[in-house]
Enzyme design. Sequence first.
Site, short mmCIF file in Angstrom:
data_model
loop_
_atom_site.label_atom_id
_atom_site.label_comp_id
_atom_site.label_asym_id
_atom_site.label_seq_id
_atom_site.Cartn_x
_atom_site.Cartn_y
_atom_site.Cartn_z
N LYS A 75 8.65 -8.22 -9.21
CA LYS A 75 6.41 -8.23 -9.35
C LYS A 75 6.10 -8.47 -10.58
O LYS A 75 6.68 -9.14 -11.66
CB LYS A 75 6.04 -7.12 -9.60
CG LYS A 75 4.46 -6.94 -9.90
CD LYS A 75 4.37 -5.30 -10.06
CE LYS A 75 2.27 -5.18 -10.56
NZ LYS A 75 2.15 -3.40 -10.99
N ASP A 106 -2.88 -7.78 -14.26
CA ASP A 106 -3.16 -7.18 -13.92
C ASP A 106 -5.06 -6.46 -14.06
O ASP A 106 -5.13 -4.99 -14.92
CB ASP A 106 -2.22 -6.15 -13.02
CG ASP A 106 -2.84 -5.09 -12.48
OD1 ASP A 106 -4.00 -4.81 -11.63
OD2 ASP A 106 -2.50 -3.84 -12.31
N LYS A 120 -9.50 -1.21 -13.43
CA LYS A 120 -9.03 -0.18 -14.48
C LYS A 120 -10.33 0.16 -15.43
O LYS A 120 -10.48 -0.86 -15.66
CB LYS A 120 -7.84 -0.68 -14.89
CG LYS A 120 -7.06 -1.34 -14.21
CD LYS A 120 -4.93 -1.48 -14.88
CE LYS A 120 -4.52 -1.61 -14.23
NZ LYS A 120 -3.91 -0.92 -13.70
N ASP A 168 2.45 -6.58 -17.01
CA ASP A 168 2.59 -6.64 -15.05
C ASP A 168 3.57 -7.94 -14.16
O ASP A 168 3.49 -7.88 -13.28
CB ASP A 168 1.00 -5.95 -14.51
CG ASP A 168 1.12 -5.22 -13.95
OD1 ASP A 168 2.11 -4.81 -13.15
OD2 ASP A 168 0.60 -5.21 -13.00
N ASP A 195 -6.27 -1.88 -6.66
CA ASP A 195 -4.77 -1.72 -8.00
C ASP A 195 -3.94 -1.56 -7.58
O ASP A 195 -2.42 -1.60 -8.19
CB ASP A 195 -5.22 -0.44 -8.92
CG ASP A 195 -5.11 -0.71 -10.31
OD1 ASP A 195 -4.62 -1.80 -10.49
OD2 ASP A 195 -5.22 0.14 -11.00
N GLU A 213 -1.37 -3.13 -6.74
CA GLU A 213 -1.72 -4.73 -5.87
C GLU A 213 0.07 -5.21 -5.64
O GLU A 213 0.50 -5.84 -4.69
CB GLU A 213 -2.54 -5.23 -6.57
CG GLU A 213 -1.40 -6.12 -7.55
CD GLU A 213 -1.81 -4.63 -8.75
OE1 GLU A 213 -2.31 -4.09 -8.72
OE2 GLU A 213 -0.71 -4.99 -9.82
N ARG A 216 2.86 -3.24 -5.17
CA ARG A 216 3.13 -3.69 -3.67
C ARG A 216 3.04 -4.20 -2.44
O ARG A 216 4.44 -4.68 -1.55
CB ARG A 216 3.10 -2.07 -3.42
CG ARG A 216 2.11 -1.35 -2.95
CD ARG A 216 1.67 0.10 -3.17
NE ARG A 216 1.45 0.62 -4.19
CZ ARG A 216 1.37 1.93 -4.39
NH1 ARG A 216 0.84 2.67 -3.60
NH2 ARG A 216 1.16 1.81 -5.86
#
Length: 474
Positions: free
Chosen positions: A243, A248, A255, A265, A324, A326, A328
Amino acid sequence: MIKSKQIQNLDDYTGTILIPVFETYEKSIIPIEYHLASVSSKVFYGKKDTHYIIEKFDCTHVFIGLGKETDYKSIKTIFRRIAAKQSAIFSQKVTLVVNEKFDGNHVEAAVAGLVLGTYNLGHYKKTEKHPFLHKDFVLQYIAQKDFKDAIEKGMKIANAQLETFNLVDLPPNKVNPKYLAHWATEAGKKYGFEVTVFGKDKSTEVGLHSFLSVGKGSANEPQFIIMEYQPKNAKKHIGLVGKGITFDTGGLNIKTAGMVQMKCDMAGAAAVLGSMQLIADLKLPYRVTAIVPACENSVDAHSFMPSDVIQSYAGHSIEIIDTDAEGRLILADGLSYLIKNYKPETVIDLATLTGSAVGTFGYECAALFSNNDELCKALQKSGDEIGERLWQLPLWDAYKSDIESEIADVKNYSGKPVAGAISAAKFLEFFTDEHKSWAHLDIAGVAFGDDEFAKTKHATGYGVHLITKFIENL
Ligand code: BES
Ligand code: ZN
Ligand code: ZN
């Protein structure tokens, strides 16, 4: 790379001597001694995480306590501590006295620890380089056997982990998707693997719609990075996906807590990049194809929205419940693209995917998901050998309803604050095309942590050695 040299004795030697010793006991009347320097057991008796320094005969003797027994991770941490916190003793010649009970793995761990101890989080501060990194530095060692290979390997492991530290710890205005693509291209040239990068246009043409949706709100162009290491004597083909969200914000579901840490991230990507460097550097006889979908999850008029329905490379439509969730979405396309075009025999993805994995295991252990018990055991065994722990969570079909959508083939979040790591893994599974040997490592808790080496959270390098060890052990 730092040079090393075996020496036979310390006649006429001046400099630092690192002497790891196993624990005796506090009331022992026999002092711990080496090279005419001795310390009473009342003061130092080899207890784990202690050390004692004696200046004598123009030498700095550093007695390093190992405890009654030791393991790979403990040795690595102890030596990292010495290099990081006693940096002055590295401005002279350094000799490591290999304990007679040490094997190659112990020596490898000690050297890797010493090299990691040179890391300094102050990338943008006016600090001096660690003396260990001086180009003329030679690490000498005294041992009954030749440990040249173990020393070299320890250095290669640490060098790859240091790269991963940099990638994760450098700020997101530096480490953007193009930075990761550039890093991969340069590492490919240096270590010997091929790198192909798809920018926005090529990704659109290929159909990486789910990946592209996440990056829509960012001024930084998404980069889909493909790395191929193909040695002539390759025994098996392994696929990796990491990833690579370089920051993020949460997207429009912005967030409200913890955003400042979200430069981490892309730690899954950094672990995959570091692994590629190390696998190629060690010339492991396995074919490895790795994909890093890299983009930024930002807030903008062009951002994807909750309730959007997007497409994916696999042809499955996805309802967005939360922007959020994201990671996946980019992994879905990374996994589908890898499996369809490269058909690796085993696929492993690494991702800082869910807060739920942190809630479950804290900072000690990554969440492991797999449809293959043998693969699970092999990953856990490799992790235990080097102190990067994993524990399995289920992928039972009972959790499938969490990602069933009424409008699309699948949705990206259940909408409920329960079993978050599991439903995220179920989502990824949907995009593995029933691959028979796939594992997902949720490293949200272990990739970026607090420890004695800095005051703020920083990269741990988790995954680099684990993946390499797993491939070595195949
Ligand atoms: N990047 C985060 C997960 C994360 C949390 C990484 C803590 C490192 C430390 C991920 O993209 C995320 O935001 N996950 C959400 C998903 C939720 C909205 C379904 C989470 O876990 O809360
Ligand atoms: Zn997120
Ligand atoms: Zn994320």
